[in-house]
Design an enzyme around this catalytic site. Structure first.
Site, mmCIF file in Angstrom:
data_model
loop_
_atom_site.group_PDB
_atom_site.id
_atom_site.type_symbol
_atom_site.label_atom_id
_atom_site.label_comp_id
_atom_site.label_asym_id
_atom_site.label_seq_id
_atom_site.Cartn_x
_atom_site.Cartn_y
_atom_site.Cartn_z
ATOM 1 N N CYS A 90 -11.235 -6.961 -3.836
ATOM 2 C CA CYS A 90 -11.695 -5.918 -4.768
ATOM 3 C C CYS A 90 -11.631 -6.413 -6.208
ATOM 4 C CB CYS A 90 -10.874 -4.649 -4.594
ATOM 5 S SG CYS A 90 -9.102 -4.907 -4.735
ATOM 6 N N GLU A 115 -8.366 3.839 -4.597
ATOM 7 C CA GLU A 115 -8.526 2.437 -5.027
ATOM 8 C C GLU A 115 -9.852 1.978 -4.447
ATOM 9 O OE1 GLU A 115 -6.241 0.716 -6.747
ATOM 10 O OE2 GLU A 115 -4.281 1.613 -6.355
ATOM 11 N N ASN A 172 -9.615 -5.939 4.142
ATOM 12 C CA ASN A 172 -9.671 -7.239 3.443
ATOM 13 C C ASN A 172 -8.298 -7.830 3.152
ATOM 14 O OD1 ASN A 172 -9.377 -5.157 1.570
ATOM 15 N ND2 ASN A 172 -10.454 -6.268 -0.041
#
Ligand code: NAD
Length: 545
Positions: free
Chosen positions: A294, A260, A164
């Site tokens: 995110c 993460e 992303n």
């Protein structure tokens, strides 16, 4: 120029436009395809298990030489990387847009610009972090000692990154790892191999030796092989499910990992917020990068007094968005990079609607180049039931539920009622109050009157709690994650034995008790009696051992 965009509710769930299949079964070659058109424009050989092991072995051999280099050499490599990326910024941003689909402004602003920040930050701050001066010891019993805390690199680290923000997320992990003296193996996402290849070129041009920075192209099997190889730490960014697999592998080998993972970040809009500002910021936070961020606000809680007015402002902001290919100059929201994302988003939206949610808006503007099968129109839902998937799962695309809450307390309770804890935002004119409320939010970071921003700031730690993972990137915390501390304690008196060594007996017991009274006695009397006891017994004969 705009044209009517076919909303995702009526769009086919898989690409059926005659374009080549966007992403088939795991490829032997990593394929870079434009997600707006399906165009295949680059292919890269992937690394199999044996090649991963060989690359790790080469990195292992090369790392001591890199670590022994003067720090100035490693810092110079970061500065050169900065300069190379700056010079090639347009080419890199174009590649990101073509491979990832994000609008050109985002490729430059949220990827290239941020990695430039990281490179400068770590080049500037590594010397202070890695300095290891001698200092005195604190506790009375060890006052004779001098102490030095070294920051040793782990050795060989593996970085597994998602698609992303392929440049920004990889860069934020690679730069601190290299400057602290580690060798790095990067496994980019199979959806964005060109970004990995560009990083390889940029670091090579910056003077980082080949085996000190290696890119291993491939899918999950290459990532799994990297976890199985003899690396000293894994930095993983991606989904919770894969993160758990990575953590299990690392636990089996007793090596550390940083995770993460996903998030379902709350945005809390207080009654005193500037609603136009909040709507505009939340719309950007949620719908930029086509919602595939995110730390995007994924659940908005609005105080009842301003709920309707906020929704009106948000609907107006979202209605103005234009959906299309990232290289169309006026595109705001690009395509979904994974075709399966559209299927998941449709299902999450339909689940909420079936449970009584209201479709507040679906953006219908598109640039000419919109490719219906691989896009999901920005969508806002209201009146969402608490058990809807949009609230209980991560929504990784441009889909946003807005929830009407009684007050800030209810907003915080609902915000915290999530298995995720990545980031959050609060929108209010009363920044001091918002800051107090921020302390009650269960998340790794909270932004006030902005969204997403923490994840892209070079000088502050980023990371999550709960299912959003553990470990921190960026800032000094990013450097700390790349090193093991090593403590050196030196006694300045090479021949003066310690009072607590062997030779036990009444005299030594009394001496130690006197010392404890002197160091920790609650009153002056205890301390003085301790001092007298220590002095009296200081030169008393000891059993020589
Ligand atoms: P993903 O977990 O599918 O893939 C991430 C990476 O892991 C890819 O490189 C993939 O090839 C690799 N991989 C897949 N299986 C593996 C295995 N068994 N062993 C080792 N590696 C394996 O995630 P994604 O779809 O690429 O990314 C989206 C997710 O990432 C979202 O949940 C998003 O929230 C999260 N994310 C989190 C952050 C953060 O900073 N917390 C940042 C970006 C994305």
């Amino acid at each position: 120029m705009t044209a009517t965009f076919q909303p995702a509710s009526t769009a086919p769930e898989s690409p059926t436009t005659g374009q080549p299949a966007l992403h088939g079964p795991p490829a032997r070659a990593a394929e870079s395809r434009n997600p707006a058109t399906g165009e295949l424009w680059k292919q890269y050989p992937t690394a199999n298990r044996a090649e991963v092991l060989a690359a790790v072995a080469r990195a292992r051999d090369a790392q001591p030489g890199w670590r022994e280099q003067p720090l100035a050499i490693r810092i110079r490599a970061l500065r050169r990387f900065h300069d190379c990326l700056y010079r090639r910024r347009n080419e890199v941003a174009d590649a990101l847009t073509r491979e990832n689909g994000k609008p050109r402004a985002e490729a430059m602003g949220t990827e290239v610009a941020i990695v430039l920040d990281y490179a400068r930050y770590y080049a500037d701050h590594a010397p202070r972090f890695l300095r290891a001066p001698w200092r005195g010891a604190g506790p009375l019993a060890t006052k004779r000692k001098r102490i030095r805390i070294l920051h040793d690199p782990f050795g060989v680290v593996g970085i597994i990154s998602p698609w992303n923000y392929p440049l920004m997320l990889a860069g934020g992990a690679i730069l601190p790892a290299l400057v602290t003296g580690n060798a790095v193996l990067l496994k980019p996402s199979e959806f964005t191999p060109t970004s990995g290849a560009l990083l390889a070129e940029l670091f090579r041009d910056a003077g980082v030796p080949d085996d000190i920075f290696t890119v291993l192209q491939g899918d999950g099997s290459t990532g799994a092989a990297l976890c199985d190889a003899a690396v000293d730490k894994i930095f993983f960014t991606g989904s919770v499910a894969t993160g758990r697999r990575v953590a299990i592998k690392c636990a089996e080998k007793l090596i550390p990992c940083g995770l993460e993972l996903g998030g379902s970040d709350p945005a809390i809009v207080l009654a005193d917020a500037n609603l136009a500002h909040a709507a505009s910021g939340i719309a950007w936070g949620r719908f930029s990068n086509a919602g595939q961020t995110c730390v995007a606000p994924k659940r908005v809680f609005v105080e009842a007094a301003v709920h309707d007015a906020f929704v009106t402002a948000l609907v107006s902001a979202v209605s103005a968005l234009r959906v299309g290919a990232g290289d169309a100059p006026s595109t705001d929201v690009g395509p979904m990079i994974r075709p399966d994302a559209v299927i998941t988003l449709n299902a999450q939206r339909d689940d909420a609607l079936a449970k009584g949610a209201t479709l507040a808006v679906t953006a219908t503007n598109s640039t000419d180049s919109a490719h219906a099968g691989n896009f999901f129109a920005p969508t806002v839902l209201t009146n969402v039931r608490a058990d809807s998937r949009v609230l209980t799962e991560e929504t990784f695309g441009p889909l946003l539920p807005v929830i009407n809450v009684r007050d800030a307390d209810e907003a915080i309770a609902l915000a915290n009622a999530s298995e995720f804890g990545l980031s959050a935002s609060i929108w209010s004119r009363d920044v001091a109050r918002a800051a107090r409320l921020a302390e009650r939010i269960e998340a790794g970071s909270v932004a006030i009157n902005d969204a997403i921003i923490v994840g892209g700031m070079a000088d502050v730690p980023h990371g999550g709690i709960k299912q959003s993972g553990y470990g921190r990137s960026h800032g000094m915390a990013g450097l700390e994650e790349c090193v093991r501390t090593k403590t050196i304690v030196a006694d300045q008196f090479a021949s003066w034995r310690q009072a607590w060594w062997f030779g036990y007996g009444p005299a030594q017991t009394e001496r130690i008790d006197a010392f404890v009274r002197m160091a920790h006695g609650p009153g002056l009397g205890d301390r003085l009696s301790g001092i007298v006891g220590v002095l009296k017994l200081l030169f008393a004969p000891q059993r020589p051992i």
